[in-house]
Design a protein around this motif. Structure first.
Motif, PDB file in Angstrom:
ATOM      1  N   ARG A   1       0.748  -1.375  -0.103  1.00 56.06           N
ATOM      2  CA  ARG A   1       0.060  -0.013  -0.004  1.00 56.06           C
ATOM      3  C   ARG A   1       0.820   1.350  -0.083  1.00 56.06           C
ATOM      4  O   ARG A   1       0.364   2.420  -0.377  1.00 56.06           O
ATOM      5  CB  ARG A   1      -0.922  -0.066   1.342  1.00 56.06           C
TER       6      ARG A   1
ATOM      7  N   PRO B   1       0.977   3.454  -3.987  1.00 52.92           N
ATOM      8  CA  PRO B   1      -0.132   3.396  -4.877  1.00 52.92           C
ATOM      9  C   PRO B   1      -0.076   3.505  -6.334  1.00 52.92           C
ATOM     10  O   PRO B   1      -0.829   3.200  -7.161  1.00 52.92           O
ATOM     11  CB  PRO B   1      -0.997   4.672  -4.216  1.00 52.92           C
TER      12      PRO B   1
ATOM     13  N   TYR C   1       0.220  -0.381  -7.076  1.00 47.01           N
ATOM     14  CA  TYR C   1      -0.674  -1.340  -6.383  1.00 47.01           C
ATOM     15  C   TYR C   1      -2.022  -0.724  -6.174  1.00 47.01           C
ATOM     16  O   TYR C   1      -2.177   0.566  -5.978  1.00 47.01           O
ATOM     17  CB  TYR C   1      -0.398  -1.667  -4.956  1.00 47.01           C
ATOM     18  N   GLN C   2      -3.059  -1.553  -6.430  1.00 48.94           N
ATOM     19  CA  GLN C   2      -4.433  -1.030  -6.448  1.00 48.94           C
ATOM     20  C   GLN C   2      -5.090  -2.144  -5.536  1.00 48.94           C
ATOM     21  O   GLN C   2      -4.652  -3.213  -5.765  1.00 48.94           O
ATOM     22  CB  GLN C   2      -5.123  -1.091  -7.838  1.00 48.94           C
TER      23      GLN C   2
ATOM     24  N   ASP D   1      -8.608  -3.538  -2.911  1.00 49.29           N
ATOM     25  CA  ASP D   1      -9.878  -3.320  -2.501  1.00 49.29           C
ATOM     26  C   ASP D   1      -9.883  -4.186  -1.597  1.00 49.29           C
ATOM     27  O   ASP D   1      -8.977  -4.807  -0.873  1.00 49.29           O
ATOM     28  CB  ASP D   1     -10.891  -3.343  -3.579  1.00 49.29           C
TER      29      ASP D   1
ATOM     30  N   ARG E   1     -14.696   3.563  -1.768  1.00 55.15           N
ATOM     31  CA  ARG E   1     -15.366   3.352  -2.899  1.00 55.15           C
ATOM     32  C   ARG E   1     -16.644   4.151  -2.878  1.00 55.15           C
ATOM     33  O   ARG E   1     -16.793   4.955  -3.962  1.00 55.15           O
ATOM     34  CB  ARG E   1     -15.825   1.846  -3.459  1.00 55.15           C
TER      35      ARG E   1
ATOM     36  N   ILE F   1      -3.270   9.576  -8.489  1.00 59.92           N
ATOM     37  CA  ILE F   1      -2.531   8.341  -7.960  1.00 59.92           C
ATOM     38  C   ILE F   1      -2.824   8.106  -6.461  1.00 59.92           C
ATOM     39  O   ILE F   1      -3.228   7.065  -6.024  1.00 59.92           O
ATOM     40  CB  ILE F   1      -1.249   8.020  -8.447  1.00 59.92           C
TER      41      ILE F   1
ATOM     42  N   ASP G   1      -6.705   7.689  -5.721  1.00 58.50           N
ATOM     43  CA  ASP G   1      -6.947   6.242  -6.058  1.00 58.50           C
ATOM     44  C   ASP G   1      -6.506   5.334  -5.166  1.00 58.50           C
ATOM     45  O   ASP G   1      -6.937   4.290  -4.947  1.00 58.50           O
ATOM     46  CB  ASP G   1      -6.693   6.080  -7.439  1.00 58.50           C
ATOM     47  N   GLY G   2      -5.371   5.606  -4.548  1.00 56.96           N
ATOM     48  CA  GLY G   2      -4.808   4.636  -3.659  1.00 56.96           C
ATOM     49  C   GLY G   2      -5.172   4.727  -2.153  1.00 56.96           C
ATOM     50  O   GLY G   2      -4.578   4.089  -1.351  1.00 56.96           O
TER      51      GLY G   2
ATOM     52  N   HIS H   1      -6.714   4.019   1.142  1.00 55.58           N
ATOM     53  CA  HIS H   1      -7.047   2.650   1.926  1.00 55.58           C
ATOM     54  C   HIS H   1      -7.465   2.805   3.334  1.00 55.58           C
ATOM     55  O   HIS H   1      -6.980   3.729   3.857  1.00 55.58           O
ATOM     56  CB  HIS H   1      -6.098   1.755   1.469  1.00 55.58           C
TER      57      HIS H   1
END
Length: 257
Positions: free
Chosen positions: A6, A9, A12-13, A15, A89, A120, A123-124, A126
């Motif tokens: 993690r 980003p 790596y992606q 979920d 999300r 980026i 979107d990363g 977490h």
């Protein structure tokens, strides 16, 4: 194991049930109640490139906290089970709906185009894998950029009732008040996120940092739990304009078109 991918980003992606790396490989994962990432030994041997295995092994930890119950129901019991919604999300979806709702009012996009590195990072985002302050701080800083800093103040100042020289959040608050709506559901989470960033995440912490936590009811929570709460309130804030403008903003003050 603690999660090894993690911090990057751009590579790596991730979920709730899968990790992928640049479209080159992917592996099914789970996350249990204490935040440990789990993966089946067979999947590690089949799906993880050999060059990655030693790196992953260095993060291996003794089992604790039990299994990821959602993954167990899907993969072991073979049940149809979606599990809880992904908060980040949901936040991304709410941000887009927030943008669409306000763009309908001012007649232009209200978020500036993403910078490549910030896109980026956003979107990363977490859920933290530990209770360390630094990890949560980085997440909050990225969240604040994506939700608040990328708002185009020039567009926001076109909202009816907004001060043409006002700050972004103040302009949104003035518009909601002009509609005779309660601004608190929309504005309070934005001010909280901004306050966390400005009183401690982006600079040296002061007594204002603790006061911000206390006002928000976050002072008794661990850093990772604080982030979960902040993500939830940010999502709720982003959804608030929908109740103000309506699905098509029909015959309401402050709407265009």
């Amino acid at each position: 194991m603690s999660f090894a991918g993690r911090p990057e980003p751009s590579r790596y992606q991730v979920d709730s049930n899968r990790l992928t790396c640049l479209g080159l490989w992917g592996i099914s994962i789970g996350r249990n109640k204490v935040g440990l990432i789990e993966a089946c030994v067979g999947d590690l041997g089949r799906d993880l490139p050999s060059a990655e295995r030693a790196h992953w092994l260095s993060f291996n930890e003794a089992p604790s906290g039990g299994l990821d119950e959602d993954r167990f129901r899907r993969d072991i019991l073979g049940q149809w089970h979606d599990g809880p919604p992904n908060p980040l999300r949901s936040l991304a979806t709410a941000r887009q709906r927030f943008s669409t709702a306000l763009a309908r009012v001012v007649g232009q996009e209200i978020y500036r185009p993403w910078g490549a590195a910030d896109k980026i990072a956003f979107d990363g985002l977490h859920m933290p894998t530990s209770s360390e302050r630094q990890e949560t701080d980085n997440q909050i800083l990225t969240l604040a950029k994506g939700v608040i800093d990328y708002l185009d103040v020039k567009a926001i100042r076109n909202l009816p009732g907004a001060d043409p020289k006002g700050t972004t959040i103040n302009c949104i608050e003035a518009w909601v008040k002009k509609l005779d709506e309660d601004p608190v559901p929309l504005i309070s989470p934005l001010r909280l996120l901004q306050g966390l960033r400005s009183t401690g995440v982006a600079r040296a912490r002061s007594k204002d940092w603790q006061a911000t936590l206390v006002r928000a009811g976050l002072d008794t929570l661990q850093p990772d739990e604080q982030f979960v709460k902040v993500v939830g309130s940010s999502r709720e804030s982003a959804e608030a304009p929908l109740s103000v403008t309506g699905p098509a903003c029909p015959n309401r003050a402050g709407c265009v078109g």
